[in-house]
Write an enzyme that holds these catalytic residues in place. Structure first.
Site, PDB file in Angstrom:
ATOM      1  CG  LEU A   1      27.184  17.408  16.106  1.00 35.92           C
ATOM      2  CD1 LEU A   1      27.916  16.242  16.753  1.00 35.92           C
ATOM      3  CD2 LEU A   1      26.878  17.089  14.654  1.00 35.92           C
ATOM      4  CB  CYS A   2      21.945  21.184  18.933  1.00 39.16           C
ATOM      5  SG  CYS A   2      22.908  22.706  18.789  1.00 39.16           S
ATOM      6  N   GLY A   3      20.916  20.626  15.419  1.00 37.52           N
ATOM      7  CA  GLY A   3      19.969  21.121  14.423  1.00 37.52           C
ATOM      8  C   GLY A   3      20.133  22.612  14.180  1.00 37.52           C
TER       9      GLY A   3
END
Length: 299
Positions: A88-90
């Site tokens: 969930l950090c691109g």
């Protein structure tokens, strides 16, 4: 067209997701502030330490004879790949993994085919990615970010240094995300070992001549012997701190975009809901009017 119940369920689900992404953005922003302070405080020290080593070791026989400078034929490669423990950090993890794979393809393809490329994974996402691809992965340091400290990172640096000195590795490369700001992370690839000598450049020639003006206490040999390993450990620690700050920046940006996207979805779904509800009410009114007219005709 979806029923009112289905649209309400989707709106409720996206509302819950939006609340989660908002919370994650706030948490990432708080962690980013601390991580950014840590890396900005370390950078001047790391740069000054590197300059000091360059100045003191220029032309010094002790530095040239250091086991960390021995250049050998490259048969065995160690890649230290720094990623995160969570997603969930691109594209944060994907970019570092792609950079490491590109490095292997461009520089160490023959060693990879022979199975002589080992990965030291700092971060679970990198470990999982390279294990799926069949690489030999050292997972000892995947939980480093759980209790991030110089002491933990130092152990990883010492293992890589000991492996290079013993001949287990002929070259050690470092791949990580450098923190620039909350929205920008730059993937960096650095050769950690052997130490690259740049004594032929004009700057280092000047450093060699100015080094003669130093008075060493204790001896020059002791200072250089202490400085080189310390500089290598600081180099890895700086990369890990950079990656830590970059991770929180990437997660904050990704969660901000996810929150905005959820808002756009909610607008569209509420419009669909209102249209569906209006159509249902209109249908009910028509049915009532039709029924009333039928009763009137029957009477």
């Amino acid at each position: 067209m979806a029923s009112l119940k289905e649209v309400r369920a989707r709106i409720s689900s996206i509302n819950s997701t939006q609340q989660i992404t908002k919370a994650m953005k706030m948490v990432a922003a708080a962690k980013l502030r601390r991580a950014q302070d840590n890396i900005t405080q370390l950078r001047p020290y790391a740069q000054k330490l590197g300059q000091m080593l360059s100045t003191v070791s220029a032309g010094a026989e002790t530095a040239q004879e250091s086991p960390y400078k021995h250049v050998r034929s490259i048969d065995r490669v160690l890649l230290i790949v720094v990623t995160s423990d969570r997603g969930l950090c691109g594209a944060f993890n994907t970019n570092a993994i792609k950079a490491a794979l590109s490095l292997i393809e461009e520089k160490y393809a023959s060693q990879a085919r022979s199975g002589n490329v080992e990965i030291m994974a700092i971060g679970k996402k990198g470990a999982e990615a390279f294990q799926r691809r069949g690489f030999k992965v050292n997972t000892t340091y995947v939980d480093t970010f759980g209790s991030l400290s110089f002491a933990n990172v130092r152990l990883a640096a010492e293992e890589a240094m000991a492996g290079f000195v013993s001949g287990s590795y002929d070259v050690v490369e470092l791949v990580y995300n450098e923190f620039k700001n909350a929205a920008v992370q730059i993937v960096q690839t650095e050769q950690m070992l052997p130490i690259v000598s740049a004594s032929s450049t004009p700057v280092n020639q000047a450093a060699a001549s100015s080094a003669m003006n130093y008075i060493f206490e204790p001896s020059e040999e002791e200072i250089i012997t202490e400085l080189i390993p310390k500089t290598l450990k600081i180099q890895l620690y700086k990369a890990v701190l950079d990656s830590n700050a970059a991770e929180h920046g990437a997660r904050m940006t990704a969660m901000d975009k996810a929150t905005d996207n959820a808002g756009e979805l909610l607008k569209a779904l509420r419009l669909v809901y209102n249209r569906t509800r209006q159509a249902a009410i209109t249908t009910e009114i028509l049915e009532i009017v039709g029924g009333a007219e039928a009763l009137a005709s029957a009477a």
